[in-house]
Design a protein around this motif. Structure first.
Motif, PDB file in Angstrom:
ATOM      1  N   ARG A  76       0.819  -1.212   0.000  1.00 10.87           N
ATOM      2  CA  ARG A  76       0.000   0.000   0.000  1.00 10.87           C
ATOM      3  C   ARG A  76       0.861   1.274   0.000  1.00 10.87           C
ATOM      4  N   THR A  77       2.118   1.139  -0.364  1.00 17.85           N
ATOM      5  CA  THR A  77       3.022   2.296  -0.301  1.00 17.85           C
ATOM      6  C   THR A  77       2.533   3.449  -1.163  1.00 17.85           C
ATOM      7  N   SER A  78       1.991   3.141  -2.330  1.00 17.15           N
ATOM      8  CA  SER A  78       1.536   4.224  -3.215  1.00 17.15           C
ATOM      9  C   SER A  78       0.387   5.003  -2.592  1.00 17.15           C
ATOM     10  N   GLN A  79      -0.540   4.313  -1.890  1.00 20.60           N
ATOM     11  CA  GLN A  79      -1.634   5.019  -1.221  1.00 20.60           C
ATOM     12  C   GLN A  79      -1.104   5.915  -0.108  1.00 20.60           C
ATOM     13  N   LEU A  80      -0.060   5.439   0.576  1.00 24.60           N
ATOM     14  CA  LEU A  80       0.539   6.236   1.639  1.00 24.60           C
ATOM     15  C   LEU A  80       1.173   7.498   1.063  1.00 24.60           C
ATOM     16  N   PHE A  81       1.868   7.354  -0.060  1.00 23.11           N
ATOM     17  CA  PHE A  81       2.455   8.525  -0.718  1.00 23.11           C
ATOM     18  C   PHE A  81       1.369   9.497  -1.164  1.00 23.11           C
ATOM     19  N   ALA A  82       0.290   8.943  -1.710  1.00 27.63           N
ATOM     20  CA  ALA A  82      -0.818   9.802  -2.148  1.00 27.63           C
ATOM     21  C   ALA A  82      -1.383  10.581  -0.977  1.00 27.63           C
ATOM     22  N   ALA A  83      -1.510   9.928   0.171  1.00 22.78           N
ATOM     23  CA  ALA A  83      -2.056  10.599   1.349  1.00 22.78           C
ATOM     24  C   ALA A  83      -1.144  11.719   1.811  1.00 22.78           C
ATOM     25  N   VAL A  84       0.152  11.430   1.921  1.00 22.61           N
ATOM     26  CA  VAL A  84       1.104  12.415   2.446  1.00 22.61           C
ATOM     27  C   VAL A  84       1.282  13.583   1.483  1.00 22.61           C
ATOM     28  N   LEU A  85       1.342  13.293   0.192  1.00 21.53           N
ATOM     29  CA  LEU A  85       1.667  14.327  -0.788  1.00 21.53           C
ATOM     30  C   LEU A  85       0.446  15.071  -1.321  1.00 21.53           C
ATOM     31  N   ARG A  86      -0.741  14.448  -1.248  1.00 17.29           N
ATOM     32  CA  ARG A  86      -1.909  15.106  -1.838  1.00 17.29           C
ATOM     33  C   ARG A  86      -2.926  15.582  -0.822  1.00 17.29           C
ATOM     34  N   ARG A  87      -2.977  14.967   0.355  1.00 15.70           N
ATOM     35  CA  ARG A  87      -4.084  15.245   1.267  1.00 15.70           C
ATOM     36  C   ARG A  87      -3.649  15.871   2.582  1.00 15.70           C
ATOM     37  N   THR A  88      -2.403  16.296   2.676  1.00 16.67           N
ATOM     38  CA  THR A  88      -1.949  16.915   3.925  1.00 16.67           C
ATOM     39  C   THR A  88      -1.480  18.353   3.740  1.00 16.67           C
ATOM     40  N   ASN A  89      -1.403  18.823   2.489  1.00 13.39           N
ATOM     41  CA  ASN A  89      -0.862  20.154   2.189  1.00 13.39           C
ATOM     42  C   ASN A  89       0.570  20.306   2.696  1.00 13.39           C
ATOM     43  N   ALA A  90       1.292  19.195   2.753  1.00 11.45           N
ATOM     44  CA  ALA A  90       2.687  19.235   3.188  1.00 11.45           C
ATOM     45  C   ALA A  90       3.620  18.866   2.040  1.00 11.45           C
ATOM     46  N   ALA A  91       3.097  18.923   0.820  1.00 11.32           N
ATOM     47  CA  ALA A  91       3.859  18.432  -0.330  1.00 11.32           C
ATOM     48  C   ALA A  91       5.165  19.191  -0.525  1.00 11.32           C
ATOM     49  N   ARG A  92       5.154  20.505  -0.336  1.00 14.19           N
ATOM     50  CA  ARG A  92       6.361  21.288  -0.609  1.00 14.19           C
ATOM     51  C   ARG A  92       7.532  20.817   0.250  1.00 14.19           C
ATOM     52  N   SER A  93       7.281  20.620   1.531  1.00 12.68           N
ATOM     53  CA  SER A  93       8.354  20.142   2.414  1.00 12.68           C
ATOM     54  C   SER A  93       8.715  18.698   2.101  1.00 12.68           C
ATOM     55  N   MET A  94       7.691  17.876   1.847  1.00 14.40           N
ATOM     56  CA  MET A  94       7.937  16.458   1.627  1.00 14.40           C
ATOM     57  C   MET A  94       8.660  16.192   0.308  1.00 14.40           C
ATOM     58  N   VAL A  95       8.386  16.982  -0.717  1.00 14.07           N
ATOM     59  CA  VAL A  95       9.055  16.794  -2.008  1.00 14.07           C
ATOM     60  C   VAL A  95      10.561  16.928  -1.847  1.00 14.07           C
ATOM     61  N   ARG A  96      10.979  17.923  -1.087  1.00 15.88           N
ATOM     62  CA  ARG A  96      12.419  18.101  -0.875  1.00 15.88           C
ATOM     63  C   ARG A  96      13.001  16.998   0.001  1.00 15.88           C
ATOM     64  N   LEU A  97      12.292  16.625   1.068  1.00 11.15           N
ATOM     65  CA  LEU A  97      12.811  15.629   2.001  1.00 11.15           C
ATOM     66  C   LEU A  97      12.841  14.231   1.388  1.00 11.15           C
ATOM     67  N   LEU A  98      11.936  13.970   0.457  1.00 17.22           N
ATOM     68  CA  LEU A  98      11.853  12.638  -0.141  1.00 17.22           C
ATOM     69  C   LEU A  98      12.724  12.483  -1.386  1.00 17.22           C
ATOM     70  N   ALA A  99      13.403  13.543  -1.791  1.00 17.47           N
ATOM     71  CA  ALA A  99      14.209  13.492  -3.016  1.00 17.47           C
ATOM     72  C   ALA A  99      15.281  12.409  -2.926  1.00 17.47           C
ATOM     73  N   GLU A 100      15.982  12.343  -1.809  1.00 16.09           N
ATOM     74  CA  GLU A 100      17.060  11.361  -1.672  1.00 16.09           C
ATOM     75  C   GLU A 100      16.540   9.929  -1.592  1.00 16.09           C
ATOM     76  N   PRO A 101      15.497   9.634  -0.775  1.00 14.12           N
ATOM     77  CA  PRO A 101      14.947   8.275  -0.794  1.00 14.12           C
ATOM     78  C   PRO A 101      14.453   7.838  -2.175  1.00 14.12           C
ATOM     79  N   ILE A 102      13.801   8.758  -2.896  1.00 13.53           N
ATOM     80  CA  ILE A 102      13.343   8.431  -4.249  1.00 13.53           C
ATOM     81  C   ILE A 102      14.533   8.159  -5.157  1.00 13.53           C
ATOM     82  N   ARG A 103      15.559   8.981  -5.026  1.00 17.07           N
ATOM     83  CA  ARG A 103      16.760   8.803  -5.853  1.00 17.07           C
ATOM     84  C   ARG A 103      17.401   7.437  -5.588  1.00 17.07           C
ATOM     85  N   SER A 104      17.439   7.058  -4.331  1.00 13.07           N
ATOM     86  CA  SER A 104      18.013   5.759  -3.985  1.00 13.07           C
ATOM     87  C   SER A 104      17.166   4.625  -4.541  1.00 13.07           C
TER      88      SER A 104
END
Length: 638
Positions: free
Chosen positions: A207-235
């Motif tokens: 269910r990882t994709s649903q979790l990402f959808a929740a954090v990035l689309r439904r919390t209005n925290a996308a701007r901070s999370m996009v930067r913080l998640l850049a390295e995990p996504i890159r890895s």
């Protein structure tokens, strides 16, 4: 109310130890939850019928009310209550109930009861408990996960509980626009660590994709999370590199779902920054319509006028421009890494992988187009401000500010993958889902590139295949073999090799509609219409035939009519000539009055004299085509 009173009564006398009374009550109600978790859900008839869920829901609601009654008392040993609630919290978050399908009403009711219990514990034990204990490390992940649930009731309950926790924990106030966003940002280390672990172990967390959808689309925290998640996504992207792709192919689809959510968040943030950039550069261009040379110096009068039009002072505007430019550059880097890794998956034999890759690539292209525009605006603004404050006031080279975001080189790199994904030369037939997703990617590429960049490629690389589908149809998906005479190089050229028995009417209808809709979208948009510049001439008669053929379904005819009308935005003359020829061949002529000149009527030849004669009397099809052409001419301002 009765259950809350029971909770109060349990600890009514402070002289009596509460443990012998309260713990057995909690154990009793938790027993119903444990019984279901220990059962074999795959074959348990009670589970299938919903009896266990309803029983467990009643017990959990009762326990929640008792806990609430206990926690609102003021003379209880808080240490004991904290320990007891910690055990209940562990039972709640470790229950297998979280793995049940929330679209089932009985499962949804049980999930909502458990989430409400988490809220009761957080609300009752207060700010210190939420902030200093392990409460958030245990409860935040499952609650955020259910915030991305398809069931509206479960999703709303998760949002309500998270909001109450954010306010009770003093991460936000009731007046904040997004308390959940504040909660996520303040606990970004928990959230990023959680998401990183999910990405690394996709086999354990489907269910990882649903979790990402929740954090990035439904919390209005996308701007901070996009930067913080850049390295995990890159890895994680390394698992989809060419050298590792085969080892992790089972998880490609799940990871592409995660990537799509991340790309959506990037697009949203880039669009937000782009809007702000255009606002600032509009105010600057009002007083300085041309980009200055690097050695220009602005007068104090200009600076005063500029300051009055900006929402911030000069220094604040410069600082925010630099901040936006750096953020855009980091998002561009992340987008390009994703594009470079997943672009090749457009040629995957797996239809699901190809479809998800196309959708993610389209989002990346969209973000690059917006980022390039925004960075050009930031460059303009910073150059003006640099002229005022000296040459050393900007911490990076302005001349290359938007070079990495230039979209045309990436459109060039993606083109072979797009052609391969759309073509059926390496497949028995066309698969509708990836075909539709790739057409959407093609439309996006046409828009962000301005159209003209891919005009010749559209005509030479794609149109022969698209024309073959529009004219002759599509093979059956379940056709596993081709006839021997079709296994030749001519298979991609000679459309006569496609036998009637091999054509799938339903699939042909669906694919034709998808192609026609894509052509309509590209032709209707002024940013992309030039992509059809070279192919509109051969396309008009083919699409016109679909619009008037009695063999075409009503849906195909309507889609073809819309495509023809949109072609007027690309080449109105070509469309006009074709429609006039159809009317002439039907035995009638669409009459146009000669224009009026200064000295009276101009001596111009009539339409009848210009149009060629069709010879013999028109047949039934020519009459139908003529009527269609006249109706379309009347509706178009050509």
């Amino acid at each position: 109310t009765i259950l809350r009173i029971l909770g109060k009564a349990t600890i009514a006398e402070s002289d009596v130890l509460v443990e012998p009374q309260l713990v057995p009550i909690a154990q009793f109600f938790l027993g119903a939850l444990r019984d279901g978790s220990e059962a074999d859900h795959t074959g348990d008839a009670l589970v299938m019928a919903g009896a266990w869920q309803r029983n467990a829901t009643a017990h959990v609601i009762a326990l929640n009310e008792i806990i609430h009654g206990v926690l609102i008392a003021n003379h209880i040993d808080r240490k004991y209550l904290t320990q007891m609630c910690g055990l209940i919290l562990e039972e709640y978050v470790c229950s297998e109930v979280w793995e049940l399908d929330a679209l089932n009403p009985d499962n949804a009711s049980l999930l909502r009861a458990i989430m409400e219990g988490l809220g009761v514990i957080g609300q009752g034990l207060g700010t210190d408990y939420i902030r200093t204990s392990s409460f958030l490390t245990s409860a935040l992940c499952p609650l955020l996960d259910r915030l991305g649930e398809n069931s509206a009731e479960v999703r709303d309950t998760a949002a309500l509980v998270l909001t109450s926790i954010a306010i009770r924990g003093e991460y936000a106030s009731a007046a904040d626009d997004s308390p959940i966003g504040r909660l996520v940002v303040e606990n970004g280390d928990y959230v990023v660590d959680m998401l990183s672990r999910h990405i690394r172990h996709l086999d354990q967390h489907p269910r990882t994709s649903q979790l990402f959808a929740a954090v990035l689309r439904r919390t209005n925290a996308a701007r901070s999370m996009v930067r913080l998640l850049a390295e995990p996504i890159r890895s994680a992207l390394r698992t989809l590199s060419i050298t590792s792709r085969n080892r992790y192919q089972d998880h490609s689809r799940n990871f592409l779902l995660v990537t799509r959510e991340y790309c959506r968040a990037i697009v949203g943030e880039v669009e937000s920054i782009c809007t702000k950039s255009k606002s600032v550069v509009g105010a600057v261009q009002k007083y300085h319509p041309e980009e200055p040379d690097s050695d220009d110096e602005l007068t104090e009068i200009f600076v005063d006028e500029l300051s009055s039009s900006l929402s911030e002072d000069i220094e604040g505007t410069r600082t925010n421009c630099i901040s936006r430019a750096r953020l855009l550059q980091s998002m561009v880097v992340s987008s390009l890494e994703i594009l470079e890794t997943i672009g090749g998956l457009l040629e995957s034999p797996d239809a699901g992988v190809r479809s998800l890759a196309a959708r993610s690539c389209a989002l990346v292209m969209q973000s690059l187009g917006k980022a390039e525009s925004a960075l050009k605006d930031e460059k303009y603004t910073l150059k003006v401000l640099q002229s005022y404050n000296g040459l050393d006031s900007i911490p990076f080279d302005l001349t290359s500010l938007h070079k990495e975001a230039r979209v045309l080189p990436h459109v060039h790199d993606m083109w072979p993958h797009v052609v391969s994904s759309l073509s059926d030369k390496n497949r028995i037939s066309i698969q509708p889902e990836p075909f539709e997703a790739t057409l959407q990617l093609l439309t996006t590429m046409a828009i962000v590139s301005g159209g003209e960049f891919i005009a010749k490629r559209m005509h030479t690389d794609l149109w022969p295949f698209l024309a073959r589908v529009l004219e002759h149809g599509v093979r059956h998906v379940d056709l596993q073999t081709r006839s021997l005479d079709s296994l030749t190089i001519a298979d991609t050229i000679d459309t006569g090799l496609l036998r009637t028995s091999e054509i799938s009417p339903e699939l042909t209808k669906s694919i034709r509609i998808l192609i026609l809709k894509a052509l309509t979208l590209i032709a209707s948009d002024n940013s992309s219409k030039d992509a059809l510049r070279d192919l509109v001439t051969p396309a008009i008669p083919i699409v016109s035939k679909l619009a008037t053929s009695h063999i075409s379904s009503t849906e195909v005819q309507e889609a073809a009519k819309k495509s023809l009308a949109s072609f007027a935005n690309v080449n109105a003359d070509e469309l006009w000539l074709h429609l006039m020829l159809l009317t002439a061949c039907s035995g009638e002529v669409y009459t146009i009055s000669p224009p009026t000149c200064a000295g009276g009527r101009c001596s111009l030849p009539t339409i009848e004299e210009l149009l060629p004669s069709c010879g013999s009397s028109p047949d039934k099809r020519a009459v139908i085509e003529g009527e269609f052409a006249r109706d379309l001419l009347k509706s178009l301002a050509l």
